[in-house]
Design a protein around this motif. Structure first.
Motif, short mmCIF file in Angstrom:
data_model
loop_
_atom_site.label_atom_id
_atom_site.label_comp_id
_atom_site.label_asym_id
_atom_site.label_seq_id
_atom_site.Cartn_x
_atom_site.Cartn_y
_atom_site.Cartn_z
N SER A 28 1.46 -14.99 -29.32
CA SER A 28 0.51 -15.16 -30.42
C SER A 28 -0.88 -14.66 -30.05
CB SER A 28 0.44 -16.64 -30.82
OG SER A 28 -0.64 -16.89 -31.70
N SER A 133 19.53 -12.06 -32.12
CA SER A 133 19.51 -11.22 -33.32
C SER A 133 20.40 -10.00 -33.15
CB SER A 133 18.08 -10.77 -33.62
OG SER A 133 17.61 -9.88 -32.63
N PRO A 140 19.46 -15.66 -39.33
CA PRO A 140 18.19 -15.90 -40.04
C PRO A 140 17.00 -15.23 -39.35
CG PRO A 140 18.73 -17.81 -38.71
CD PRO A 140 19.88 -16.83 -38.53
N TRP A 141 16.99 -13.91 -39.32
CA TRP A 141 15.96 -13.19 -38.58
C TRP A 141 15.01 -12.40 -39.48
CZ3 TRP A 141 17.33 -15.81 -34.68
CH2 TRP A 141 18.67 -15.91 -34.27
N THR A 142 14.97 -12.75 -40.75
CA THR A 142 14.13 -11.99 -41.68
C THR A 142 12.64 -12.09 -41.36
OG1 THR A 142 14.14 -13.88 -43.19
CG2 THR A 142 15.79 -12.15 -43.57
N TRP A 143 12.25 -13.10 -40.59
CA TRP A 143 10.85 -13.28 -40.24
C TRP A 143 10.42 -12.41 -39.06
CZ3 TRP A 143 10.07 -15.41 -35.31
CH2 TRP A 143 11.19 -16.00 -34.71
N PHE A 144 11.38 -11.73 -38.40
CA PHE A 144 11.05 -10.88 -37.25
C PHE A 144 10.11 -9.73 -37.68
CE2 PHE A 144 14.52 -11.45 -33.79
CZ PHE A 144 14.40 -12.83 -33.89
N LYS A 145 9.26 -9.31 -36.76
CA LYS A 145 8.38 -8.18 -37.01
C LYS A 145 9.15 -6.87 -37.10
CE LYS A 145 4.44 -10.43 -36.93
NZ LYS A 145 3.54 -10.51 -38.10
N PRO A 150 10.72 -10.54 -32.36
CA PRO A 150 10.30 -11.69 -33.17
C PRO A 150 8.82 -11.69 -33.54
CG PRO A 150 11.65 -12.38 -31.29
CD PRO A 150 11.31 -10.95 -31.08
N VAL A 151 7.96 -11.36 -32.57
CA VAL A 151 6.51 -11.41 -32.81
C VAL A 151 5.85 -10.15 -32.25
CG1 VAL A 151 6.41 -13.93 -32.81
CG2 VAL A 151 6.15 -12.69 -30.66
#
Length: 407
Positions: A28, A133, A140-145, A150-151
């Motif tokens: 982050s 992934s 449920p990996w739709t939030w990955f960049k 992931p980030v």
């Protein structure tokens, strides 16, 4: 509470802030900024003045300060129309001031390992998510960049993973004769980090940095038989990963397409990254010729490229604020004098880590990765890569200085 007790508690808080910073680096940007700010304040409060003054006499400590000072002075001759627009570009280089601060901080070997473990723990979380992934693509990996990322982005992740692979592999090598089970586990984990760099979402710069660190690791093994024994599994893992990964093959094939795109005005993003770099570098040569000694001033990069958009448009379709090369990022703003300072700093840091103890070898990896990465991106001015470099050089430098004083 006595003064000694207060000093001890502040030192403990500083250490916890350092661990939190290391943990936040791969995860982050916001948490990283908060943690490093707290650490910097506590490091200043607990600073030993005599130790700091002695540290500042070392080229590895004062050269980063000199480079930052020149960046600040560069606002005086910037092509930016106002001082405010120029001054905001000082910020990306302020992290250089952390190098002498951290280098002058009293850090024990155990504390340094704990800080390193904080960084490794964050990377293990990312590694687990990345492999999950890949093995469960419908999860449920739709939030990955990005796929497997992931980030942040794949360049940051691959750089962090390459460092983890190097550290784990070198650690395994060091304890092989003491605890072989642990060494095998560390080696296997290192291969998982390395495979992820090449298999799941290939970053071209990240792959080159990983290959450079692999070469450095093989240099430290000693003996051609041991080099072959250890190096072959790594080479096989990389080769299999590249052959088995359709995304990796596609991104490698893009290089030729990117170069062709640089000759025209093809729009796009990631698909023209190589061609865009070539375009940036060709234009940068002309800019350097126009102001070779002191450059065009701090914050001048985007206005320079903007001046050519009408006649020589960028493959990205807009002017860039970053030439994607650390040397050019400095030279365009500060001229050859600034470029000389940058390379003098890198050389001073490389010389600081010439020994073969663990802190020095890790320091070699940090400097090598930053120099190699700096050929294709402006890593010192980047948020994560630059912070990682400055904190790691400071931390490992402090360990090397402490070791030398014991001899």
């Amino acid at each position: 509470m006595t003064k000694k007790e207060l000093s001890g508690r502040l030192a403990d808080a500083r250490h916890y802030a350092a661990i939190a910073t290391a943990f936040a680096l791969p995860l982050s940007t916001s948490a990283q900024a908060i943690a490093v700010s707290i650490f910097a304040v506590l490091a200043i409060v607990t600073l030993d003045r005599a130790r700091f003054e002695a540290t500042l006499r070392m080229p590895a400590a004062w050269l980063p300060v000199a480079l930052f000072a020149l960046i600040a002075l560069g606002t005086l001759w910037s092509v930016q129309p106002t001082f405010g627009l120029a001054a905001k570009w000082i910020g990306p280089y302020a992290k250089l001031l952390l190098i002498p601060l951290v280098m002058a901080t009293a850090i024990t070997r155990r504390q340094a390992l704990q800080i390193g473990y904080g960084f490794l723990a964050a990377c293990l979380i990312l590694l687990a998510l990345s492999w999950a992934s890949f093995l469960w693509p419908t999860g449920p990996w739709t939030w990955f960049k990005a796929p497997g990322v992931p980030v942040k982005d794949n360049a940051v992740q691959s750089g962090c993973f390459a460092l983890c692979a190097f550290g784990l592999a070198f650690g395994a090598l060091r304890i092989w004769g003491i605890d072989r089970r642990r060494a095998v586990a560390m080696g296997a984990l290192a291969l998982l980090f390395l495979a992820d760099v090449f298999l799941i979402y290939l970053s071209k710069t990240g792959a080159i940095m990983a290959a450079a660190l692999l070469g450095l690791f093989l240099l430290h093994i000693g003996g051609w038989k041991r080099t072959m024994l250890v190096g072959m599994p790594a080479v096989i893992v990389v080769a299999v990963a590249l052959l088995a990964s359709a995304p990796a093959q596609r991104r490698l094939a893009e290089i030729g397409t990117d170069i062709s795109a640089s000759q025209g005005t093809v729009g796009g993003g990631e698909t023209v990254s190589t061609g865009a770099r070539l375009d940036f570098w060709r234009k940068a040569v002309d800019f350097v010729k126009a102001a070779p000694l002191l450059g065009h001033g701090t914050g001048s990069i985007k206005p320079l490229y903007q001046s050519l958009e009408a006649t020589r448009p960028s493959p990205y379709g807009e002017a860039t604020p970053d030439p994607h090369n650390q040397t050019l990022h400095v030279v365009l703003q500060l001229g050859l004098i600034g470029g000389a300072l940058l390379w003098a700093m890198w050389i001073a840091h490389a010389r600081l880590f010439l020994a073969r103890d663990m802190a020095s070898v890790f320091g070699q990896a940090i400097v090598l990765q930053n120099v190699i990465g700096g050929l294709f991106n402006s890593h010192i001015s980047a948020v994560t890569q630059g912070m990682l470099y400055c904190l790691a050089v400071g931390l490992l430098g402090a360990m090397v200085i402490a070791n030398e004083k014991k001899l």
